[in-house]
Design a protein around this motif. Structure first.
Motif, PDB file in Angstrom:
ATOM      1  N   GLY A   8     -10.162  47.174  42.421  1.00 33.37           N
ATOM      2  CA  GLY A   8      -9.998  45.868  41.781  1.00 33.37           C
ATOM      3  C   GLY A   8      -9.610  45.991  40.319  1.00 33.37           C
ATOM      4  N   GLY A   9     -10.281  46.885  39.600  1.00 36.17           N
ATOM      5  CA  GLY A   9      -9.976  47.082  38.186  1.00 36.17           C
ATOM      6  C   GLY A   9      -8.593  47.661  37.968  1.00 36.17           C
ATOM      7  N   GLY A  10      -8.230  48.645  38.771  1.00 39.76           N
ATOM      8  CA  GLY A  10      -6.912  49.250  38.643  1.00 39.76           C
ATOM      9  C   GLY A  10      -5.796  48.269  38.948  1.00 39.76           C
ATOM     10  N   ALA A  14      -2.990  47.013  36.361  1.00 44.05           N
ATOM     11  CA  ALA A  14      -1.586  47.191  36.736  1.00 44.05           C
ATOM     12  C   ALA A  14      -0.815  45.878  36.667  1.00 44.05           C
ATOM     13  N   ALA A  15      -1.514  44.770  36.902  1.00 44.58           N
ATOM     14  CA  ALA A  15      -0.844  43.473  36.861  1.00 44.58           C
ATOM     15  C   ALA A  15      -0.345  43.143  35.461  1.00 44.58           C
ATOM     16  N   LEU A  29       0.055  40.903  42.041  1.00 41.84           N
ATOM     17  CA  LEU A  29      -0.980  41.887  41.683  1.00 41.84           C
ATOM     18  C   LEU A  29      -2.250  41.199  41.203  1.00 41.84           C
ATOM     19  N   GLY A  30      -2.093  40.108  40.456  1.00 40.69           N
ATOM     20  CA  GLY A  30      -3.268  39.352  40.010  1.00 40.69           C
ATOM     21  C   GLY A  30      -4.049  38.773  41.172  1.00 40.69           C
ATOM     22  N   LEU A  31      -3.348  38.220  42.156  1.00 37.10           N
ATOM     23  CA  LEU A  31      -4.015  37.686  43.347  1.00 37.10           C
ATOM     24  C   LEU A  31      -4.675  38.794  44.160  1.00 37.10           C
ATOM     25  N   GLY A  35      -8.598  39.115  45.141  1.00 36.12           N
ATOM     26  CA  GLY A  35      -9.065  39.356  46.508  1.00 36.12           C
ATOM     27  C   GLY A  35      -9.976  40.569  46.602  1.00 36.12           C
ATOM     28  N   VAL A  36      -9.607  41.640  45.915  1.00 35.91           N
ATOM     29  CA  VAL A  36     -10.449  42.844  45.925  1.00 35.91           C
ATOM     30  C   VAL A  36     -11.765  42.555  45.183  1.00 35.91           C
TER      31      VAL A  36
END
Length: 141
Positions: A8-10, A14-15, A29-31, A35-36
């Motif tokens: 989730g953090g990565g 990355a987003a 990537l944000g979504l 979700g994660v």
């Protein structure tokens, strides 16, 4: 749980950190990171609601790992020189989220342990009181 936290953090970093992302890739990537993050919260709740009547080694490991991820994200948001402002903001948000997750896990786990019914311990065998009971106990052995 730790793998979900890292994923989730990565994904969140990355987003915002990728140089030539399109708006679509950034939103996607944000979504994915959201979700994660939701999956991480569900896993934290599942781990906290286990039906074990005491604080176990796995509980300590989960709490320590979440605390370490919070501290690492905080350090990354403070010490990394030359980072763009959005990356620092995401790292600070991750530090707050990981720290809150750690507090939530510990609070929920302790609440569940207190709420579980206690199993009464079996009473120790009664001591023989009279001489005839003592003789019958020795004779049975």
């Amino acid at each position: 749980m730790s793998g979900l936290a890292l994923l989730g953090g990565g994904t969140a970093v990355a987003a915002v950190a990728g140089g030539a992302h399109s708006v679509f890739a950034t939103v996607l990537l944000g979504l994915l990171a959201l979700g994660v993050g939701h999956s991480l919260l569900v896993e934290i709740r599942r781990q906290a609601h286990r039906q074990v009547r005491r604080w176990a080694r796995t509980d300590t490991i989960n709490a320590v790992l979440l605390g370490c991820w919070a501290e690492l994200a905080l350090i990354m948001s403070i010490l990394e020189a030359g980072q763009p402002t959005p990356v620092r903001i995401v790292n600070a948000a991750l530090a707050a989220a990981y720290g809150g997750s750690c507090v939530y896990f510990v609070h929920e786990r302790r609440r569940i342990i207190r709420a579980l019914p206690r199993v009464p311990r079996p009473a120790p065998p009664a001591e023989p009181e009279t001489e005839s009971e003592i003789i019958s106990v020795r004779g049975a052995a």
